[in-house]
Design an enzyme around this catalytic site. Structure first.
Site, PDB file in Angstrom:
ATOM      1  N   GLU A 169       0.814  -1.217   0.000  1.00  0.00           N
ATOM      2  CA  GLU A 169       0.000   0.000   0.000  1.00  0.00           C
ATOM      3  C   GLU A 169       0.849   1.268   0.000  1.00  0.00           C
ATOM      4  OE1 GLU A 169      -2.985  -0.053   3.046  1.00  0.00           O
ATOM      5  OE2 GLU A 169      -3.880  -1.918   2.342  1.00  0.00           O
ATOM      6  N   GLU A 362      -5.030  -8.713   1.305  1.00  0.00           N
ATOM      7  CA  GLU A 362      -5.678  -8.350   2.577  1.00  0.00           C
ATOM      8  C   GLU A 362      -7.164  -8.143   2.337  1.00  0.00           C
ATOM      9  OE1 GLU A 362      -4.105  -4.950   4.733  1.00  0.00           O
ATOM     10  OE2 GLU A 362      -2.041  -5.560   4.323  1.00  0.00           O
TER      11      GLU A 362
HETATM   12  C1  FCB Z   1      -4.162  -1.940   5.667  1.00  0.00           C
HETATM   13  C2  FCB Z   1      -2.747  -2.233   6.145  1.00  0.00           C
HETATM   14  C3  FCB Z   1      -2.682  -3.243   7.243  1.00  0.00           C
HETATM   15  C4  FCB Z   1      -3.815  -3.108   8.229  1.00  0.00           C
HETATM   16  C5  FCB Z   1      -5.141  -3.054   7.517  1.00  0.00           C
HETATM   17  C6  FCB Z   1      -6.326  -2.956   8.422  1.00  0.00           C
HETATM   18  O1  FCB Z   1      -4.221  -0.659   5.154  1.00  0.00           O
HETATM   19  O2  FCB Z   1      -1.947  -2.679   5.074  1.00  0.00           O
HETATM   20  O3  FCB Z   1      -1.414  -3.148   7.849  1.00  0.00           O
HETATM   21  O4  FCB Z   1      -3.605  -2.026   9.042  1.00  0.00           O
HETATM   22  O5  FCB Z   1      -5.146  -1.964   6.623  1.00  0.00           O
END
Ligand code: FCB
Length: 459
Positions: A169, A362
């Site tokens: 990110e 994620e």
């Molecule tokens: C993302 C991050 C991760 C975590 C999630 C909830 O933006 O990559 O580290 O904090 O959100």
């Protein structure tokens, strides 16, 4: 009450969970690790909720054996974690730290012994503070120090670890770290933010080259967090929505996949984008073996009362502000928008014909359900995951090449500026005793993995 049918995923689809070094490891001053920007930020008064920091976090550093056993018990096939740059090269550029390397060797060995495929990320925001002192990612030299670090990781672990991502990110590190200041290193400087947005990508491109010249056969990618930008019927300026989309989404995909930054963003940025030099974007656009997509929610915006800058994380976007959260949202205040997940993946496939295979690196939800008598009934998390996996399957059925899914997160952990209050784990962590308790969602996920799909579900 509505019924959702049982659904199967492709048989070679891989299932995992994700974490990041600073959020779980602790042991921040052990075995030669030096501070990162997040150590500094979290120890600065007023930056993190409740004054929380990652000094101990989940103490994963000392509990790695039991934690890998937990992963194995849940049937995880792959595990996404990040390597702490300040643990393996404490000042970021001069000397490798053998004790730090040894710890990651052990983690990787344990994973492999349990048949779990490691998927490390090189940069999940914990820049060595020593580099920040000389300009961090605002300093173009950091780009080549990152590539050196990447080459060392390929040398050290590339015999047993195939799948790597460079950055996690990078939008967040650039714009939350240097635009709104809500994340480390905590600057509010639009030019710094855009410079860091560019330098991270340049570092990504150089790192991919450096790792490939170190070893053949690595599967290299980058993890982006795209979102649909939506106004949902409320009044909003379409041109500004398009600009947010440019900064949040197109910047990253255009540069890495088409070898050009979006012209409208470059034009709007003007001298904010002075760091971009001739030839840079060609370096950025290295062929990729895969891309990671982190998806949580659609970004909802509306017209602001005036033409000012209301969202410092989108420098150069005017007259637009976040719209109030919806009635249904997670503990983060994030709306629940599974249809957006499908839509986003289909859009990426349509807009980028050379989009490499996708892994969802994620996806998950924060809910603070208590542990009572050793059990934690987190129905809302199960529902969130079920909805998003169904949405993902819809995208796969529409022809998007998605190869795997990592739930965020294995453990409750240090949720950056929000500290330990926001709990994303399928495994509950008691931050006084550090005891781990798999929630109902962990057991549900174990069954999803075992059956390669979703059970029938009724709302
Ligand atoms: C993302 C991050 C991760 C975590 C999630 C909830 O933006 O990559 O580290 O904090 O959100």
């Amino acid at each position: 009450m509505s019924q959702r049918p049982a659904l199967r995923f492709p048989s070679d689809f891989v299932w995992g969970a994700a974490t990041a070094a600073y959020q779980i490891e602790g042991a921040v001053a052990e075995d030669g690790r030096r501070p990162s920007v997040w150590d500094r930020y979290s120890h600065t008064e007023g930056k993190v909720a409740n004054g929380d920091n990652g000094d101990i976090a989940c103490d994963h550093y000392h509990r790695v054996e039991a934690d890998v056993q937990l992963m194995a018990d849940l049937g995880l096939q792959t595990y996404r974690f990040s390597i702490a740059w300040p643990r393996v090269i404490p000042d970021g550029r001069t000397r490798a730290n053998q004790a730090g390397l040894a710890w990651y060797h052990r983690l990787i060995d344990l994973l492999l012994e349990h048949g779990i495929t490691p998927c490390p990320t090189l940069f999940h925001w914990d820049l060595p503070e020593g580099l920040e002192e000389i300009g961090g990612f605002r300093n173009r030299d950091t780009v080549s120090w990152f590539a050196d670090y990447a080459a060392l990781m390929a040398q050290e672990f590339g015999d047993r670890v195939t799948m790597w991502s460079t950055f996690n990110e990078p939008w967040c590190y650039a714009y939350l770290g240097h635009g709104s200041g809500a994340h480390a290193p905590g600057l509010r400087d639009p030019k710094a933010a855009v410079t860091v947005a560019h330098h991270q990508l340049l570092a990504h491109g150089l790192a991919v080259q450096a790792m490939r010249s170190e070893r053949d056969g690595l599967a290299l990618g980058i993890v982006i967090n795209p979102s649909n930008i939506v106004s949902e019927g409320v009044e909003a300026d379409e041109a500004e929505i398009r600009m947010i989309d440019g900064i949040h989404n197109r910047w990253w995909f255009d540069a890495t996949l088409t070898g050009a930054y979006p012209a409208d963003v470059i034009e709007r940025y003007g001298e904010l984008a002075d760091a971009v030099q001739p030839g840079d974007v060609e370096t950025i656009a290295q062929p990729l073996d895969w891309m990671g997509i982190n998806y949580y929610f659609d970004i909802l915006v509306q017209q602001a009362a005036d033409r000012g800058l209301h969202m410092p994380e989108y420098p150069a976007v005017v007259g637009t502000e976040p719209s109030p959260m919806r009635a249904v949202h997670t503990d983060m205040g994030w709306p629940i928008t599974p249809a957006g997940f499908t839509e986003l993946l289909v859009r990426l496939r349509d807009d980028y014909p050379n989009l490499p295979p996708i892994y969802i690196t994620e996806n998950g939800a924060a809910y603070d359900d208590p542990v009572v008598d050793g059990r934690c009934h987190d129905e809302r998390r199960i529902d969130y995951l079920d909805l998003h996996l169904r949405a993902l399957l819809d995208a796969i059925e529409e022809g998007v090449d998605v190869r795997g899914y990592y739930q965020w997160s294995l453990l409750d952990n240090f949720e950056w500026a929000l500290g330990y209050d926001k709990r994303f784990g399928i495994v509950h962590v008691d931050f006084d005793t550090l005891e781990r308790t798999p929630r109902d969602s962990a057991l549900w996920y174990r069954d999803v993995i075992a059956r390669g799909g979703l059970p029938e579900h009724s709302d």
